[in-house]
Design a protein around this motif. Structure first.
Motif, mmCIF file in Angstrom:
data_model
loop_
_atom_site.group_PDB
_atom_site.id
_atom_site.type_symbol
_atom_site.label_atom_id
_atom_site.label_comp_id
_atom_site.label_asym_id
_atom_site.label_seq_id
_atom_site.Cartn_x
_atom_site.Cartn_y
_atom_site.Cartn_z
ATOM 1 N N GLU A 187 38.246 44.330 41.664
ATOM 2 C CA GLU A 187 38.327 42.870 41.613
ATOM 3 C C GLU A 187 38.012 42.315 40.225
ATOM 4 O O GLU A 187 38.617 41.319 39.798
ATOM 5 N N HIS A 188 37.099 42.945 39.512
ATOM 6 C CA HIS A 188 36.727 42.437 38.188
ATOM 7 C C HIS A 188 37.848 42.651 37.186
ATOM 8 O O HIS A 188 38.186 41.735 36.413
ATOM 9 N N ILE A 189 38.430 43.834 37.188
ATOM 10 C CA ILE A 189 39.555 44.093 36.282
ATOM 11 C C ILE A 189 40.721 43.171 36.602
ATOM 12 O O ILE A 189 41.378 42.641 35.691
ATOM 13 N N ALA A 190 40.973 42.933 37.877
ATOM 14 C CA ALA A 190 42.066 42.045 38.263
ATOM 15 C C ALA A 190 41.851 40.633 37.724
ATOM 16 O O ALA A 190 42.786 40.006 37.202
ATOM 17 N N ARG A 191 40.627 40.132 37.827
ATOM 18 C CA ARG A 191 40.340 38.796 37.300
ATOM 19 C C ARG A 191 40.531 38.747 35.783
ATOM 20 O O ARG A 191 41.106 37.797 35.244
ATOM 21 N N ILE A 192 40.061 39.770 35.098
ATOM 22 C CA ILE A 192 40.169 39.799 33.639
ATOM 23 C C ILE A 192 41.628 39.915 33.204
ATOM 24 O O ILE A 192 42.067 39.244 32.259
ATOM 25 N N VAL A 193 42.392 40.749 33.878
ATOM 26 C CA VAL A 193 43.802 40.912 33.525
ATOM 27 C C VAL A 193 44.560 39.607 33.739
ATOM 28 O O VAL A 193 45.386 39.215 32.897
ATOM 29 N N ARG A 194 44.300 38.918 34.846
ATOM 30 C CA ARG A 194 44.963 37.629 35.077
ATOM 31 C C ARG A 194 44.676 36.663 33.921
ATOM 32 O O ARG A 194 45.579 35.974 33.435
ATOM 33 N N ARG A 195 43.428 36.618 33.507
ATOM 34 C CA ARG A 195 43.083 35.717 32.411
ATOM 35 C C ARG A 195 43.741 36.190 31.113
ATOM 36 O O ARG A 195 44.205 35.371 30.309
#
Length: 287
Positions: A74-82
């Motif tokens: 979930e953390h990588i997904a949030r960072i990649v989206r940003r």
């Protein structure tokens, strides 16, 4: 019966802690109810996230993604989206698709290779929920530290408690005045900030070798910060401040100043050839 002094200190007080994280020193401070427990929770959060996001740790989730092209986190997904958002909003100057460049550049800066990288990457990445898939190694370094500061600072929030997290120049809204470090090696701060926005500072003065530092611009395939120092204050969060400080450091002065001026919720101080360049609203964040 009145509570003992030890009991009151446990429930109310001031707590500070320093620890190594993200190749720098993190400082956490909290004041108020159960400040000590909150500071411990903030440190645990930062260290847990670093273990997942450290691209130079083979056991991390980011390394797993870069090796296998897919990860559920979930953390990588949030960072990649940003990161994809900022790639679009900066016309590609902020580019998370350069994981190989990041690895080779850090290897050069550590002295483990004799030449800096020269070939930039192209590729694609997609995000669905917590799943990230990519056909190119990703560089999340321009966002990860800001994200860790943001997540750690959330653990400090609570009724009757306040605090902040600082990670090597990236910090959540400070609870008091903070100094902007000089890039010239002296003890005189550039400015003293007093702000309720998030702060990040970038530049080539901390990590460089033979005139090359950790900043790059994939649109021009160039390496190195164009300025001595860039400090950004951002309303949104520390992740945005982190990304924009990195972006401005990579841009020529006129383009950097134009982007900083036009970006809603961001003010900036750019030190270029010893001259201070600020956006119109930056001084409102200075004591």
């Amino acid at each position: 019966m009145m509570e003992s002094l030890a009991s009151l200190t446990t429930r109310f007080g001031d707590s500070r802690r320093e620890f190594d994280c993200c190749d720098t020193t993190f400082r956490v401070q909290a004041t108020g109810v159960r400040a000590g427990a909150a500071v411990t929770a903030a440190r645990d959060t930062a260290e847990s996230l670093e273990a997942q996001l450290n691209a130079f740790d083979e056991a991390s989730a980011v390394s797993k993604l870069n090796r296998g092209g897919e990860v559920v986190n979930e953390h990588i997904a949030r960072i990649v989206r940003r990161g994809l958002e900022y790639k679009d909003r900066t016309d590609g100057v902020f580019d998370i698709h350069q994981g190989r460049i990041e690895q080779e550049l850090k290897t050069f800066l550590r002295g483990d290779s004799e030449t800096p990288p020269t070939e930039f990457n192209t590729g694609s990445v997609c995000v669905s929920g917590s799943q990230v898939a990519t056909d190119v190694e990703l560089d999340l370094n321009g966002l990860a530290k800001g994200y860790i500061v943001d997540r750690a600072s959330k653990t400090l929030a609570g009724l009757g408690r306040r605090g902040f997290v600082s990670g090597g120049g990236d910090m959540s809204p400070p609870t008091g005045p903070v100094a902007i470090e000089s890039p010239y090696g002296d003890d005189t701060p550039l400015k003293i900030l007093e702000t309720d926005w998030h702060v990040a500072t970038s530049g080539g003065y901390r990590r460089s070798r033979n005139g090359t530092d950790h900043i790059y611009d994939s649109t021009t395939e160039s390496l190195g910060s164009r300025h001595e120092s860039v400090t950004v204050v951002a309303r949104r969060d520390c992740m945005e401040a982190d990304a924009l400080a990195t972006t401005l450091a990579a841009l020529p002065l006129d383009e950097a100043h134009e982007l900083a001026t036009e970006w809603d919720g961001m003010e900036a101080l750019i030190i270029h050839d010893g001259v201070f360049h600020t956006t119109d609203g930056f001084e409102t964040h200075v004591r």
